[in-house]
Motif scaffolding. Sequence first.
Motif, PDB file in Angstrom:
ATOM      1  N   GLU A  54     -61.302  12.587   2.839  1.00 19.71           N
ATOM      2  CA  GLU A  54     -61.214  12.370   1.521  1.00 19.71           C
ATOM      3  C   GLU A  54     -62.386  11.343   1.164  1.00 19.71           C
ATOM      4  O   GLU A  54     -62.937  11.311   0.134  1.00 19.71           O
ATOM      5  N   GLU A  55     -62.681  10.414   2.320  1.00 17.44           N
ATOM      6  CA  GLU A  55     -63.535   9.201   1.950  1.00 17.44           C
ATOM      7  C   GLU A  55     -65.114   9.537   2.203  1.00 17.44           C
ATOM      8  O   GLU A  55     -66.140   8.954   1.361  1.00 17.44           O
ATOM      9  N   ASP A  56     -65.481  10.335   2.984  1.00 14.20           N
ATOM     10  CA  ASP A  56     -66.911  10.446   3.234  1.00 14.20           C
ATOM     11  C   ASP A  56     -67.483  11.957   2.740  1.00 14.20           C
ATOM     12  O   ASP A  56     -67.072  12.987   3.081  1.00 14.20           O
ATOM     13  N   GLY A  57     -68.125  11.381   1.745  1.00 12.04           N
ATOM     14  CA  GLY A  57     -68.790  12.567   0.991  1.00 12.04           C
ATOM     15  C   GLY A  57     -69.978  13.216   1.862  1.00 12.04           C
ATOM     16  O   GLY A  57     -70.389  14.305   1.154  1.00 12.04           O
ATOM     17  N   ASP A  58     -70.323  12.840   2.715  1.00 13.17           N
ATOM     18  CA  ASP A  58     -71.452  13.421   3.543  1.00 13.17           C
ATOM     19  C   ASP A  58     -71.022  14.041   4.762  1.00 13.17           C
ATOM     20  O   ASP A  58     -71.885  14.780   5.446  1.00 13.17           O
ATOM     21  N   ALA A  82     -52.944  21.131  15.105  1.00 10.19           N
ATOM     22  CA  ALA A  82     -54.389  21.787  14.599  1.00 10.19           C
ATOM     23  C   ALA A  82     -54.243  22.786  13.466  1.00 10.19           C
ATOM     24  O   ALA A  82     -54.967  22.650  12.683  1.00 10.19           O
ATOM     25  N   LEU A  83     -53.433  23.687  13.583  1.00 13.46           N
ATOM     26  CA  LEU A  83     -53.291  24.514  12.493  1.00 13.46           C
ATOM     27  C   LEU A  83     -53.053  23.948  11.134  1.00 13.46           C
ATOM     28  O   LEU A  83     -53.480  24.103  10.201  1.00 13.46           O
ATOM     29  N   GLU A  84     -51.857  23.063  11.139  1.00 14.22           N
ATOM     30  CA  GLU A  84     -51.385  22.352   9.783  1.00 14.22           C
ATOM     31  C   GLU A  84     -52.830  21.611   9.212  1.00 14.22           C
ATOM     32  O   GLU A  84     -53.158  21.833   8.231  1.00 14.22           O
ATOM     33  N   LEU A  85     -53.532  20.987  10.189  1.00 16.84           N
ATOM     34  CA  LEU A  85     -54.691  20.161   9.809  1.00 16.84           C
ATOM     35  C   LEU A  85     -55.787  20.968   9.185  1.00 16.84           C
ATOM     36  O   LEU A  85     -56.241  20.756   8.074  1.00 16.84           O
ATOM     37  N   VAL A  86     -56.104  22.228   9.984  1.00 15.84           N
ATOM     38  CA  VAL A  86     -57.029  23.280   9.320  1.00 15.84           C
ATOM     39  C   VAL A  86     -56.560  23.494   8.080  1.00 15.84           C
ATOM     40  O   VAL A  86     -57.380  23.637   7.136  1.00 15.84           O
ATOM     41  N   GLN A  87     -55.474  24.058   7.682  1.00 16.87           N
ATOM     42  CA  GLN A  87     -55.039  24.529   6.585  1.00 16.87           C
ATOM     43  C   GLN A  87     -55.036  23.314   5.447  1.00 16.87           C
ATOM     44  O   GLN A  87     -55.708  23.444   4.240  1.00 16.87           O
ATOM     45  N   ARG A  88     -54.906  22.028   6.041  1.00 17.05           N
ATOM     46  CA  ARG A  88     -54.918  20.927   4.890  1.00 17.05           C
ATOM     47  C   ARG A  88     -56.600  20.501   4.336  1.00 17.05           C
ATOM     48  O   ARG A  88     -56.855  20.733   3.598  1.00 17.05           O
ATOM     49  N   VAL A  89     -57.236  20.847   5.499  1.00 14.28           N
ATOM     50  CA  VAL A  89     -58.655  20.611   5.346  1.00 14.28           C
ATOM     51  C   VAL A  89     -59.344  21.574   4.348  1.00 14.28           C
ATOM     52  O   VAL A  89     -59.983  21.200   3.444  1.00 14.28           O
ATOM     53  N   THR A  90     -59.085  22.921   4.654  1.00 14.74           N
ATOM     54  CA  THR A  90     -59.527  23.770   3.731  1.00 14.74           C
ATOM     55  C   THR A  90     -59.146  24.135   2.351  1.00 14.74           C
ATOM     56  O   THR A  90     -59.751  24.273   1.434  1.00 14.74           O
ATOM     57  N   ARG A  91     -57.812  23.447   2.297  1.00 13.60           N
ATOM     58  CA  ARG A  91     -57.205  23.406   0.900  1.00 13.60           C
ATOM     59  C   ARG A  91     -57.854  22.238   0.275  1.00 13.60           C
ATOM     60  O   ARG A  91     -58.252  22.514  -1.003  1.00 13.60           O
ATOM     61  N   PHE A  92     -58.178  21.407   0.821  1.00  7.86           N
ATOM     62  CA  PHE A  92     -58.865  19.847   0.279  1.00  7.86           C
ATOM     63  C   PHE A  92     -60.180  20.217  -0.071  1.00  7.86           C
ATOM     64  O   PHE A  92     -60.689  19.711  -1.218  1.00  7.86           O
ATOM     65  N   ARG A  93     -61.093  20.581   0.937  1.00  9.50           N
ATOM     66  CA  ARG A  93     -62.286  20.743   0.545  1.00  9.50           C
ATOM     67  C   ARG A  93     -62.801  22.044   1.362  1.00  9.50           C
ATOM     68  O   ARG A  93     -63.341  22.011   2.512  1.00  9.50           O
ATOM     69  N   PRO A  94     -62.700  23.153   0.562  1.00 11.35           N
ATOM     70  CA  PRO A  94     -63.186  24.407   1.065  1.00 11.35           C
ATOM     71  C   PRO A  94     -64.491  24.665   1.402  1.00 11.35           C
ATOM     72  O   PRO A  94     -64.890  25.562   2.007  1.00 11.35           O
ATOM     73  N   GLU A  95     -65.279  23.744   0.869  1.00 11.12           N
ATOM     74  CA  GLU A  95     -66.850  24.103   1.241  1.00 11.12           C
ATOM     75  C   GLU A  95     -67.132  23.555   2.640  1.00 11.12           C
ATOM     76  O   GLU A  95     -68.202  24.008   3.070  1.00 11.12           O
ATOM     77  N   LEU A  96     -66.268  22.794   3.616  1.00 11.46           N
ATOM     78  CA  LEU A  96     -66.276  22.098   4.834  1.00 11.46           C
ATOM     79  C   LEU A  96     -66.545  23.547   5.907  1.00 11.46           C
ATOM     80  O   LEU A  96     -65.775  24.257   5.615  1.00 11.46           O
ATOM     81  N   ASP A  97     -67.595  23.407   6.691  1.00  2.00           N
ATOM     82  CA  ASP A  97     -67.205  24.308   7.805  1.00  2.00           C
ATOM     83  C   ASP A  97     -66.294  23.762   8.873  1.00  2.00           C
ATOM     84  O   ASP A  97     -66.131  22.335   8.943  1.00  2.00           O
ATOM     85  N   VAL A  98     -65.268  24.807   9.429  1.00  2.00           N
ATOM     86  CA  VAL A  98     -64.360  24.183  10.201  1.00  2.00           C
ATOM     87  C   VAL A  98     -64.501  25.130  11.498  1.00  2.00           C
ATOM     88  O   VAL A  98     -64.584  26.387  11.652  1.00  2.00           O
ATOM     89  N   TYR A  99     -64.495  24.436  12.688  1.00  3.29           N
ATOM     90  CA  TYR A  99     -64.665  24.960  13.814  1.00  3.29           C
ATOM     91  C   TYR A  99     -63.317  24.419  14.794  1.00  3.29           C
ATOM     92  O   TYR A  99     -62.800  23.260  14.539  1.00  3.29           O
ATOM     93  N   ILE A 100     -63.033  25.421  15.813  1.00  3.63           N
ATOM     94  CA  ILE A 100     -62.043  24.879  16.615  1.00  3.63           C
ATOM     95  C   ILE A 100     -62.635  24.869  18.063  1.00  3.63           C
ATOM     96  O   ILE A 100     -63.434  25.431  18.520  1.00  3.63           O
ATOM     97  N   LEU A 101     -62.176  24.038  18.756  1.00  2.00           N
ATOM     98  CA  LEU A 101     -62.448  23.414  20.385  1.00  2.00           C
ATOM     99  C   LEU A 101     -61.176  24.306  20.978  1.00  2.00           C
ATOM    100  O   LEU A 101     -60.057  23.817  20.890  1.00  2.00           O
ATOM    101  N   ILE A 102     -61.479  25.295  21.607  1.00  3.65           N
ATOM    102  CA  ILE A 102     -60.397  25.762  22.388  1.00  3.65           C
ATOM    103  C   ILE A 102     -60.632  25.658  24.124  1.00  3.65           C
ATOM    104  O   ILE A 102     -61.880  25.694  24.454  1.00  3.65           O
ATOM    105  N   ALA A 103     -59.170  25.800  24.694  1.00  2.00           N
ATOM    106  CA  ALA A 103     -59.157  25.463  26.100  1.00  2.00           C
ATOM    107  C   ALA A 103     -59.248  27.090  26.558  1.00  2.00           C
ATOM    108  O   ALA A 103     -58.607  27.548  25.950  1.00  2.00           O
ATOM    109  N   GLN A 104     -60.016  27.316  27.555  1.00  2.00           N
ATOM    110  CA  GLN A 104     -60.165  28.808  28.010  1.00  2.00           C
ATOM    111  C   GLN A 104     -58.692  29.298  28.224  1.00  2.00           C
ATOM    112  O   GLN A 104     -58.480  30.281  27.904  1.00  2.00           O
TER     113      GLN A 104
END
Length: 655
Positions: A54-58, A82-104
């Motif tokens: 929300e705060e960091d426009g960069d 993580a799932l809920e967070l990704v949903q919140r992020v894409t709803r809030f700022r759809p222009e951001l790139d979202v990546y997932i760090l997964i354990a093998q």
Amino acid sequence: MKKPVSRVLIINDEPLVLKEFVKGLNAAARSLDNPLGIAFSGVTTAREALAAIEEDGDLQAVVVDDKLYTLNQKSHKKEMSALELVQRVTRFRPELDVYILIAQEHEDEIVDALFAEAVDGYFYREERDYRGIYRILNAQVQERSRTPFYDQLKNYVWMAKDSWHTPGHSSGESLRGSPWVNDFYDFMGEHIFDADLSVSVKMLDSLMEPTGVIAEAQTIAAKAFGARRTFFATNGTSTSNKVIFQTLLAPGEKLLLDRNCHKSVHHGVVLSGGHPIYLDSSINAKYSLYGPVPKKTILSAIRRHPDAQAIILTSCTYDGLRYDLAPIVEAAHAKGIKVIVDEAWYGFARFHPAFRPTALEAGADYATQSTHKVLSAFSQASMIHVNDPGFNEHLFRENFNMHTSTSPQYSMIASLDVARKQAVMEGYKLLSRTLALSQELRAQINSTGVFRVLELDQLLPEEVRRDNILLDPTKVTVDISTCGYTVEDLQRELFDRYNIQVEKSTFNTLTLLLTIGTTRSKVSRLYDALMRIAREGRAPRRLYRFPEIPGFTRLRYLPRDAFYCGGELVPLVDEKDNIRRDLLDRACADQIVPYPPGIPVLVPGQVITREIVHYLVGLLRSQKRVELHGIVYDGYLPCLRVLKPAEERGLRRIG
Ligand SMILES: Cc1ncc(COP(=O)(O)O)c(C=O)c1O
């Protein structure tokens, strides 16, 4: 030149792992090529992550650990996965790139569910491949910030090819050496001329049949604006609207439209041969503002005209009123009616949650946007966004090409490419600033004690109070009724004495438009001017109010049929200044539009009544200068062009 900063946020709830990641990634960014200023930071909780977003426009990208709060469920009960967070992020700022760090060992349902959220990619956490991760993130941010058309245009200009083609100024050569017009060259600047090229230059693609850099720029724009397809238009949203009508409507087919739509919509009705069903807009009589069409009226029109091909609404309106579009779209789609939203004033909305949902997000099939009105594009640069599942590309292309000049202005296309880049890369940040300035300006104007900003409650006409209408705060409407000036005098004073030009006015309001180009200095200067005027302490003036536009009468013929009749001129009044009786009950051949407010009193094919003639004569006699588009002067006599009786007999009646 200012250099960009691109921050990437890592979200991982294990502090040691997070620290290691941030350190490794920043080291990679330092040691590799980093033109976009990528820097990594980390947080351990979803709450902190959302606050940063929300705060960091960069911020340009986030990397979310898929195990967020799955390891230590108990202590993080109130946190989100993580799932809920990704949903919140894409709803809030759809222009951001979202990546997932997964354990093998974890490639399971969590990861599957995350992929269903259309994340941009994933990295295996245990690989600790910081340089690899950095390269991918850097490439992705570069991809979003690419401007394929603008870059190619620049490349071509720097190639300095000899021009043996149009335009005739030939990169400005015809002007540069001229003693008569070289000042124009100097004033406009060399690149305006260098970049003014033609379809002969193949490497710049063709707006009429894009397969190269224009096609690429449009594809990137479609992703940015959440559309399946995006088309760049160089003749304004005026043309974009007409192109869509001609695509969706065959002559005689029905279109539901707000009577207060822009004139291009009414012209589009004539050109397409459509059968318009006009919906009366709500009116705020106190301020002479025409608002949205009441939801009840729209839903009932959809029920009564299930055979309509499309409905078009303006959202937001010129005054910033936004429809609650989703239920309207749902009702229209239930009857198979396509929804077009004229977002001429709302092209930035996708890039800040305060303005969303956009028309496309609410389910509209088409949205037209004057990118030039509210983002950094040149005048006339517009976009058509398409999400219609039944989109007929061939028909659309034929109509698009019918309306588009074969010599489009290339700087305008480049400006659309650049405006999209800016909106994606820093739109959120700039719009946050604009919103803050809007709040400041509102408070300052109210503090004058004389001028008063109208908020949603005061702007809303009574009929739409329960329609969930919202206000776009970047449009600031100010009540000027107690300042002691008429609105014309006030505008003149602001212009002559304080160098301020406002967007528009009614008899007792001024509307100011804030955009991403509004600065704090401009806000201060406006406040200073209004404060000085307020301190003059003038006694309030009596203000002339325009009479309300008469209700729509009856459409006897299709607007196109009526418009193409030769017709005859009939004066509004006779020699004794009485209303001409032979005008009554005739069908008008033209569109008659008093400006302001710019709403047609008559459209071609509409029946003329005594009330309408009274209204027009009243406007002509009033002291206040009103433009009356469509009135023809026969000598001194103002006339209407009406259908001759024989012409009427030859036309098919529709009402
Ligand atoms: C609601 C609406 N639609 C369309 C237009 C036309 O846009 P353009 O100026 O890009 O042709 C305008 C212009 O004022 C408008 O207000």
